[in-house]
Every structure is written in C-alpha cells, then in structure tokens.
Design a protein around this motif. Sequence first.
Motif, PDB file in Angstrom:
ATOM      1  N   SER A 151       0.816  -1.223   0.000  1.00 50.89           N
ATOM      2  CA  SER A 151       0.000   0.000   0.000  1.00 50.89           C
ATOM      3  C   SER A 151       0.847   1.270   0.000  1.00 50.89           C
ATOM      4  N   THR A 152       2.176   1.127  -0.174  1.00 53.65           N
ATOM      5  CA  THR A 152       3.054   2.298  -0.190  1.00 53.65           C
ATOM      6  C   THR A 152       2.674   3.235  -1.333  1.00 53.65           C
ATOM      7  N   ASP A 153       2.515   4.510  -0.998  1.00 53.15           N
ATOM      8  CA  ASP A 153       2.149   5.488  -2.035  1.00 53.15           C
ATOM      9  C   ASP A 153       3.342   6.389  -2.334  1.00 53.15           C
ATOM     10  N   PHE A 154       3.560   6.633  -3.619  1.00 58.49           N
ATOM     11  CA  PHE A 154       4.619   7.529  -4.060  1.00 58.49           C
ATOM     12  C   PHE A 154       3.971   8.729  -4.734  1.00 58.49           C
ATOM     13  N   VAL A 155       4.289   9.918  -4.220  1.00 59.91           N
ATOM     14  CA  VAL A 155       3.729  11.148  -4.772  1.00 59.91           C
ATOM     15  C   VAL A 155       4.820  11.824  -5.603  1.00 59.91           C
ATOM     16  N   LEU A 156       4.681  11.751  -6.925  1.00 50.09           N
ATOM     17  CA  LEU A 156       5.685  12.315  -7.816  1.00 50.09           C
ATOM     18  C   LEU A 156       5.358  13.772  -8.147  1.00 50.09           C
ATOM     19  N   LYS A 157       6.305  14.638  -7.837  1.00 46.13           N
ATOM     20  CA  LYS A 157       6.174  16.057  -8.180  1.00 46.13           C
ATOM     21  C   LYS A 157       7.553  16.580  -8.595  1.00 46.13           C
ATOM     22  N   ARG A 158       7.571  17.771  -9.140  1.00 49.95           N
ATOM     23  CA  ARG A 158       8.847  18.386  -9.503  1.00 49.95           C
ATOM     24  C   ARG A 158       9.374  19.171  -8.296  1.00 49.95           C
TER      25      ARG A 158
ATOM     26  N   GLY B  72      40.824   2.292   0.372  1.00 49.72           N
ATOM     27  CA  GLY B  72      41.778   3.334   0.742  1.00 49.72           C
ATOM     28  C   GLY B  72      41.655   4.615  -0.059  1.00 49.72           C
ATOM     29  N   GLN B  73      40.816   4.608  -1.110  1.00 47.37           N
ATOM     30  CA  GLN B  73      40.671   5.794  -1.969  1.00 47.37           C
ATOM     31  C   GLN B  73      39.327   6.497  -1.781  1.00 47.37           C
ATOM     32  N   GLY B  74      38.320   5.778  -1.330  1.00 51.03           N
ATOM     33  CA  GLY B  74      37.005   6.388  -1.148  1.00 51.03           C
ATOM     34  C   GLY B  74      35.948   5.732  -2.012  1.00 51.03           C
ATOM     35  N   THR B  75      34.746   6.289  -1.940  1.00 56.33           N
ATOM     36  CA  THR B  75      33.584   5.725  -2.628  1.00 56.33           C
ATOM     37  C   THR B  75      32.833   6.832  -3.350  1.00 56.33           C
ATOM     38  N   ARG B  76      32.321   6.498  -4.526  1.00 57.99           N
ATOM     39  CA  ARG B  76      31.535   7.452  -5.312  1.00 57.99           C
ATOM     40  C   ARG B  76      30.183   6.818  -5.600  1.00 57.99           C
ATOM     41  N   VAL B  77      29.109   7.409  -5.091  1.00 58.71           N
ATOM     42  CA  VAL B  77      27.745   6.922  -5.322  1.00 58.71           C
ATOM     43  C   VAL B  77      27.065   7.842  -6.335  1.00 58.71           C
ATOM     44  N   LYS B  78      26.514   7.238  -7.381  1.00 57.24           N
ATOM     45  CA  LYS B  78      25.830   8.019  -8.419  1.00 57.24           C
ATOM     46  C   LYS B  78      24.351   7.657  -8.443  1.00 57.24           C
ATOM     47  N   ILE B  79      23.520   8.685  -8.300  1.00 57.03           N
ATOM     48  CA  ILE B  79      22.064   8.502  -8.346  1.00 57.03           C
ATOM     49  C   ILE B  79      21.540   9.217  -9.586  1.00 57.03           C
ATOM     50  N   ARG B  80      21.038   8.446 -10.526  1.00 54.61           N
ATOM     51  CA  ARG B  80      20.513   9.062 -11.754  1.00 54.61           C
ATOM     52  C   ARG B  80      19.031   9.380 -11.557  1.00 54.61           C
ATOM     53  N   LEU B  81      18.719  10.654 -11.611  1.00 54.41           N
ATOM     54  CA  LEU B  81      17.364  11.133 -11.337  1.00 54.41           C
ATOM     55  C   LEU B  81      16.652  11.599 -12.605  1.00 54.41           C
ATOM     56  N   GLY B  82      17.275  11.429 -13.753  1.00 52.07           N
ATOM     57  CA  GLY B  82      16.699  11.931 -15.002  1.00 52.07           C
ATOM     58  C   GLY B  82      15.722  10.982 -15.657  1.00 52.07           C
ATOM     59  N   THR B  83      15.424   9.843 -15.018  1.00 47.19           N
ATOM     60  CA  THR B  83      14.421   8.922 -15.562  1.00 47.19           C
ATOM     61  C   THR B  83      13.377   8.648 -14.504  1.00 47.19           C
ATOM     62  N   VAL B  84      12.167   8.461 -14.955  1.00 49.18           N
ATOM     63  CA  VAL B  84      11.062   8.129 -14.053  1.00 49.18           C
ATOM     64  C   VAL B  84       9.940   7.552 -14.892  1.00 49.18           C
ATOM     65  N   ASP B  85       9.122   6.681 -14.303  1.00 48.87           N
ATOM     66  CA  ASP B  85       7.949   6.171 -15.014  1.00 48.87           C
ATOM     67  C   ASP B  85       6.962   7.311 -15.205  1.00 48.87           C
TER      68      ASP B  85
ATOM     69  N   LEU C 263      14.686   3.504  -4.962  1.00 48.19           N
ATOM     70  CA  LEU C 263      14.991   4.125  -6.258  1.00 48.19           C
ATOM     71  C   LEU C 263      14.444   3.308  -7.418  1.00 48.19           C
ATOM     72  N   ASP C 264      14.419   1.989  -7.278  1.00 45.67           N
ATOM     73  CA  ASP C 264      13.794   1.153  -8.314  1.00 45.67           C
ATOM     74  C   ASP C 264      12.314   1.483  -8.447  1.00 45.67           C
ATOM     75  N   LYS C 265      11.649   1.650  -7.302  1.00 49.87           N
ATOM     76  CA  LYS C 265      10.224   1.976  -7.331  1.00 49.87           C
ATOM     77  C   LYS C 265       9.972   3.367  -7.922  1.00 49.87           C
ATOM     78  N   LEU C 266      10.945   4.260  -7.755  1.00 48.93           N
ATOM     79  CA  LEU C 266      10.829   5.613  -8.319  1.00 48.93           C
ATOM     80  C   LEU C 266      11.358   5.694  -9.746  1.00 48.93           C
ATOM     81  N   SER C 267      11.845   4.548 -10.262  1.00 44.94           N
ATOM     82  CA  SER C 267      12.442   4.474 -11.609  1.00 44.94           C
ATOM     83  C   SER C 267      13.722   5.285 -11.731  1.00 44.94           C
ATOM     84  N   HIS C 268      14.363   5.575 -10.610  1.00 48.76           N
ATOM     85  CA  HIS C 268      15.695   6.153 -10.619  1.00 48.76           C
ATOM     86  C   HIS C 268      16.697   4.998 -10.541  1.00 48.76           C
TER      87      HIS C 268
END
Length: 344
Positions: A178-185, A317-330, A303-308
Amino acid sequence: MSRTNVILPYLRIRLRTLALFAVFVLIFSAVFFLYDLPREPLWYAVLLCLWIGCILLVLDFSAFSRRHKALHALKSSITLELSALPKPKCLLEEGYQELVAILFEDKRQLSSSSERNRRDLVEYYTLWAHQIKTPIAAMRLALQSRDDEDSRELLMELFKIEQYADMVLQYLRVESPSTDFVLKRYSLDTIVRQVVHRYAKLFIRQKIRLDFQELDCEVLTDEKWLVFVIGQVLSNALKYTKEGTISIYLEDREKKILVIEDTGIGISSEDLPRVFEQGFTGYTGRMEKRATGIGLYLCKRILDKLSHTITLESEVGQGTRVKIRLGTVDTFDPYGNVRLGGEV
C-alpha cells in the motif's frame, strides 16, 4: 508449447495402444501365412483398420492438444482458483484433481496465516518505531539543556538511534503493497540541502570538509523517499570517512546524475557487486562492526520503485563514489499508458 512439441509427448502416452495394434496385425498376418489363406482379405482388413485408426488418432490428438492448451492458459490464474480446471475424463484424472485441490487449500491456508502474521508484525514494529520517538525527543530536550562534551556525545548517539528508528519505518513502508509515491517536480538543491543540514553536526564533530556544489536543476521524484535515500548515502559516507572531504555535485546536468563522493576507507572490489543485497555487509562492514546491510538495500529498492537508478564505484583506501541518476522516471502518456524510463 507448439503443436509439434505436443506430438512426441502424446505418442509416448499412446505408445502401448499403438504397440498393441501392431501386435494384433502381426498375429493376424502370421495366422493367414501359416494356414496359407488368401492374402487379399488380410491386407484389405489391415488397411481399413489403419484408416479408421488414423482418423481416431487424429481426433484423439486434437482433444489432447485442446486440453493441453487449456491447462497451459491456466498457469497465470491457477494460483487464485481451481474452478477453471478441465473436467476429469477418467478416474485417474479425477484423483489427480482431488490431490491438487487438497494442496491448493493447504497453500491458501498457509498464505493466509503468513499474511496475517506479517501484518501483525508490521503493525507491532510500526507502533514501536512511532512510540520510541517520544523518549528520544524527551532525551534530546534534556541533553540540549546541558552544554558539555558528554551531552554532545550523547546527542550524536541519540541522533543515530533516531536514524535506525526511521530506517525501521521506511523498511516496513517500502515493503508494504500500500506504499504510495507522490511524484512532483522538486528543486534538487533544496532536497539535498535538507539532508546536509540534518547531518551538519556530524560534519562538524568529525571535522569532515563538505564540498557542496550548487545543484541547479529540478527533478520529478517523491521528496520524502529521496530525502531518505540521500540521507542513507550521506550517513554511510560519514560513517566510513575518518578524515578528508565529502563532495556533492552533479556529474551530468542533462541526465541529472547526483554524485556523493567521499575519501573514506572504500569497498573491496569483490564486495562491490553485492553491496545492494539485503543483509550484506562485506569486509568493510565486518571490520567496522557498524554495518547492518539494510541501508543500501533500501536505497536500491526505493529508487527502483521511483524508476531512478543507483550505482557505486569504490577503491579500498581511496574512497567511494555513489551516483544517483534522477533523469528517468515512469511517466504517463496522454492516454494514461505508462512510459517506463522516460527522460524528464
């Protein structure tokens, strides 16, 4: 399964009948041969039987093929009801259908019991997660009235407890149908600044430098869930960065790829493919003894549910880089049909 693929199984089922017919033909042929009877009546009878047998075989195969198609079509709905099963044509089929009905009823009862137990568990932990916030708030007020090192340290630990309580709530919600996702800009800059402000005291206390570049773009997303995801990623960066810098910037403005990069201890290459699995902590998590294996799993699920999408690059020893692509959505076309992965 095509009709050609049905022929061989059908012939295997009718093999005994066909073999018995062949034996009868051989017996009649042997009798006619031993008694030196005229061959013409024999061959006439054999051909007549073969012709009638072929007609009956074709009709029987057609009925078999139809029943097979009907059963194949039931694969998608058989989990809901058994009423659409074909009527049994013999005592053996009737017995098999009775066994299926017994198994179906047992499965239904087990499923109902499992769902009831899951719902009770969700209600209990939801109630717990909400109620635990009351003593957390009271403890925070008590500690804020004191200005000493111990109080500041306890406030940081209290903040972590609140994080874990929030994680429980989000875990329960994201797994709920029953989780609801409210998509807005929304302004991405505003969303990320909310999260940074929340973790500001940890940056100061750990003496971690923040390199924040303005995120001048809008994204179509659910603000509440995206705030949680970015918070989890930032929390991990702070947890595993002893000193140095955490950078937040846009890598590609068109694709709207948000990058959160740290100079922490990093993740080993053999652990990288599994970091989004539920409960996986990897070598870093086992060494630090602070990982739950839930945070990144939840981020990926949300993010899968949001289509991101989310990807992770790291070196020990060098670090971590996390990339979140927000330019796609259902998104939806003018006719109400879903367009998966549309650029926004």
